[in-house]
Scaffold this motif. Structure first.
Motif, PDB file in Angstrom:
ATOM      1  N   MET A   1       0.834  -1.179   0.000  1.00  0.00           N
ATOM      2  CA  MET A   1       0.000   0.000   0.000  1.00  0.00           C
ATOM      3  C   MET A   1       0.875   1.238   0.000  1.00  0.00           C
ATOM      4  N   LEU A   2       0.338   2.304  -0.499  1.00  0.00           N
ATOM      5  CA  LEU A   2       1.051   3.567  -0.531  1.00  0.00           C
ATOM      6  C   LEU A   2       0.279   4.548   0.319  1.00  0.00           C
ATOM      7  N   LEU A   3       0.961   5.192   1.252  1.00  0.00           N
ATOM      8  CA  LEU A   3       0.307   6.157   2.112  1.00  0.00           C
ATOM      9  C   LEU A   3       0.619   7.542   1.619  1.00  0.00           C
ATOM     10  N   ASP A   4      -0.414   8.395   1.576  1.00  0.00           N
ATOM     11  CA  ASP A   4      -0.141   9.776   1.217  1.00  0.00           C
ATOM     12  C   ASP A   4       0.329  10.515   2.460  1.00  0.00           C
ATOM     13  N   ALA A   5       0.579  11.818   2.349  1.00  0.00           N
ATOM     14  CA  ALA A   5       1.141  12.588   3.451  1.00  0.00           C
ATOM     15  C   ALA A   5       0.260  12.540   4.692  1.00  0.00           C
ATOM     16  N   GLY A   6      -1.043  12.365   4.501  1.00  0.00           N
ATOM     17  CA  GLY A   6      -1.956  12.292   5.641  1.00  0.00           C
ATOM     18  C   GLY A   6      -2.116  10.894   6.185  1.00  0.00           C
ATOM     19  N   GLY A   7      -1.430   9.926   5.610  1.00  0.00           N
ATOM     20  CA  GLY A   7      -1.509   8.553   6.081  1.00  0.00           C
ATOM     21  C   GLY A   7      -2.635   7.755   5.445  1.00  0.00           C
ATOM     22  N   ALA A   8      -3.361   8.328   4.510  1.00  0.00           N
ATOM     23  CA  ALA A   8      -4.471   7.620   3.885  1.00  0.00           C
ATOM     24  C   ALA A   8      -3.947   6.711   2.778  1.00  0.00           C
ATOM     25  N   ALA A  94       7.445  -1.393   2.518  1.00  0.00           N
ATOM     26  CA  ALA A  94       7.005  -2.767   2.793  1.00  0.00           C
ATOM     27  C   ALA A  94       7.848  -3.772   2.022  1.00  0.00           C
ATOM     28  N   HIS A  95       8.487  -3.324   0.956  1.00  0.00           N
ATOM     29  CA  HIS A  95       9.339  -4.187   0.147  1.00  0.00           C
ATOM     30  C   HIS A  95      10.816  -3.959   0.449  1.00  0.00           C
ATOM     31  N   GLY A  96      11.098  -3.229   1.522  1.00  0.00           N
ATOM     32  CA  GLY A  96      12.474  -3.034   1.955  1.00  0.00           C
ATOM     33  C   GLY A  96      13.212  -1.890   1.306  1.00  0.00           C
ATOM     34  N   TYR A  97      12.514  -1.028   0.572  1.00  0.00           N
ATOM     35  CA  TYR A  97      13.166   0.123  -0.044  1.00  0.00           C
ATOM     36  C   TYR A  97      13.143   1.284   0.936  1.00  0.00           C
ATOM     37  N   ASN A  98      14.324   1.785   1.278  1.00  0.00           N
ATOM     38  CA  ASN A  98      14.444   2.850   2.271  1.00  0.00           C
ATOM     39  C   ASN A  98      14.986   4.157   1.701  1.00  0.00           C
ATOM     40  N   VAL A  99      15.372   4.146   0.424  1.00  0.00           N
ATOM     41  CA  VAL A  99      15.934   5.330  -0.202  1.00  0.00           C
ATOM     42  C   VAL A  99      15.116   5.658  -1.449  1.00  0.00           C
ATOM     43  N   LEU A 100      14.613   6.884  -1.487  1.00  0.00           N
ATOM     44  CA  LEU A 100      13.893   7.389  -2.651  1.00  0.00           C
ATOM     45  C   LEU A 100      14.709   8.539  -3.209  1.00  0.00           C
ATOM     46  N   ALA A 169      19.452  13.346  -6.607  1.00  0.00           N
ATOM     47  CA  ALA A 169      18.932  14.114  -5.471  1.00  0.00           C
ATOM     48  C   ALA A 169      18.154  13.151  -4.590  1.00  0.00           C
ATOM     49  N   ILE A 170      18.630  12.948  -3.379  1.00  0.00           N
ATOM     50  CA  ILE A 170      18.008  12.001  -2.451  1.00  0.00           C
ATOM     51  C   ILE A 170      16.887  12.696  -1.687  1.00  0.00           C
ATOM     52  N   ALA A 171      15.724  12.070  -1.653  1.00  0.00           N
ATOM     53  CA  ALA A 171      14.595  12.624  -0.900  1.00  0.00           C
ATOM     54  C   ALA A 171      14.876  12.433   0.589  1.00  0.00           C
ATOM     55  N   VAL A 172      14.868  13.526   1.330  1.00  0.00           N
ATOM     56  CA  VAL A 172      15.087  13.436   2.776  1.00  0.00           C
ATOM     57  C   VAL A 172      13.760  13.358   3.531  1.00  0.00           C
ATOM     58  N   ASP A 173      12.670  13.820   2.902  1.00  0.00           N
ATOM     59  CA  ASP A 173      11.346  13.729   3.506  1.00  0.00           C
ATOM     60  C   ASP A 173      10.320  13.855   2.390  1.00  0.00           C
ATOM     61  N   VAL A 174       9.228  13.141   2.499  1.00  0.00           N
ATOM     62  CA  VAL A 174       8.154  13.226   1.515  1.00  0.00           C
ATOM     63  C   VAL A 174       7.052  14.085   2.124  1.00  0.00           C
ATOM     64  N   ILE A 175       6.867  15.256   1.549  1.00  0.00           N
ATOM     65  CA  ILE A 175       5.851  16.182   2.040  1.00  0.00           C
ATOM     66  C   ILE A 175       4.493  15.837   1.457  1.00  0.00           C
ATOM     67  N   LYS A 176       4.468  15.530   0.179  1.00  0.00           N
ATOM     68  CA  LYS A 176       3.215  15.152  -0.473  1.00  0.00           C
ATOM     69  C   LYS A 176       3.519  14.128  -1.550  1.00  0.00           C
ATOM     70  N   TYR A 177       2.774  13.057  -1.539  1.00  0.00           N
ATOM     71  CA  TYR A 177       2.844  12.055  -2.596  1.00  0.00           C
ATOM     72  C   TYR A 177       1.426  11.566  -2.797  1.00  0.00           C
ATOM     73  N   LYS A 178       0.693  12.292  -3.584  1.00  0.00           N
ATOM     74  CA  LYS A 178      -0.706  11.979  -3.825  1.00  0.00           C
ATOM     75  C   LYS A 178      -0.797  11.176  -5.102  1.00  0.00           C
ATOM     76  N   PHE A 179      -1.326   9.993  -5.020  1.00  0.00           N
ATOM     77  CA  PHE A 179      -1.326   9.082  -6.141  1.00  0.00           C
ATOM     78  C   PHE A 179      -2.498   9.299  -7.085  1.00  0.00           C
TER      79      PHE A 179
END
Length: 190
Positions: A1-8, A94-100, A169-179
């Protein structure tokens, strides 16, 4: 599952491939040559799917005061008109990817589309875009750990003919990822 910035959880997206806006607020399906207009019921069904992609047609019908047959036929109509695609989305972590990270690529001596197609074959690349501006290609990449980065850039990407330069450019934080790929709005009101 993919969670957006609000956890949905977002498991549904509205795709508008091959569709062109008409001046009166509808959509013309380029492949089928016919007009398709999303109405309030269609938008409500899509919103129900966005909030819970696992909802059955009966559950959606109960929420909206419709019959399951109506919901089913409208979903099928939107899918057949290439206006809706319901997809499952998995969570990177969930698949072990920790770097975006994003990698901007400048191409020289070879068509950017050929270079992008070759880069898209690497399993670490989950999106490849041809872009305008200083760079020709924009990649979105996931890695399990940071120590995989040199091998990816030098041993894999570095072997692709036509790459002049790369800017990771390594993402240090995801502010918004709306699918939700295409927001649904009332085109007639615009």
């Amino acid at each position: 599952m993919l969670l957006d910035a609000g956890g949905a959880v977002n498991r549904c997206r509205l795709a508008l491939p091959k569709a062109l806006a008409t001046p009166w607020g509808g959509w013309r399906n380029a492949a089928m040559g016919q007009e398709f207009v999303l109405d309030d019921i269609d938008r409500a069904i899509v919103e129900q799917l966005r909030s819970n992609g696992r909802s059955s047609n009966q559950q959606i019908a109960d929420q909206l005061g419709l019959t399951a047959t109506t919901v089913s036929s409208r979903i099928r109509r939107m899918e057949e008109a290439n206006q809706l695609r319901v997809v499952a989305v998995s969570d990177f972590s969930a698949h072990g990817y920790n770097v975006l990270m994003q990698v901007a690529i400048e191409v020289e001596g070879r068509p950017a589309s050929d270079v992008a197609a070759e880069l898209a074959q690497f399993p670490e690349v989950f999106a490849a875009h041809l872009v305008t501006g200083r760079y020709d290609i924009d990649l979105l990449v996931v890695l399990h750990e940071f120590d995989e980065l040199p091998a990816l850039l030098f041993n894999k990407f570095g072997q692709v003919h036509g790459i002049r330069s790369m800017l990771p450019a390594i993402a240090v934080d995801v502010i918004k990822y709306k699918f939700d790929v295409a927001p649904i709005e009332d085109r007639a009101a615009s």
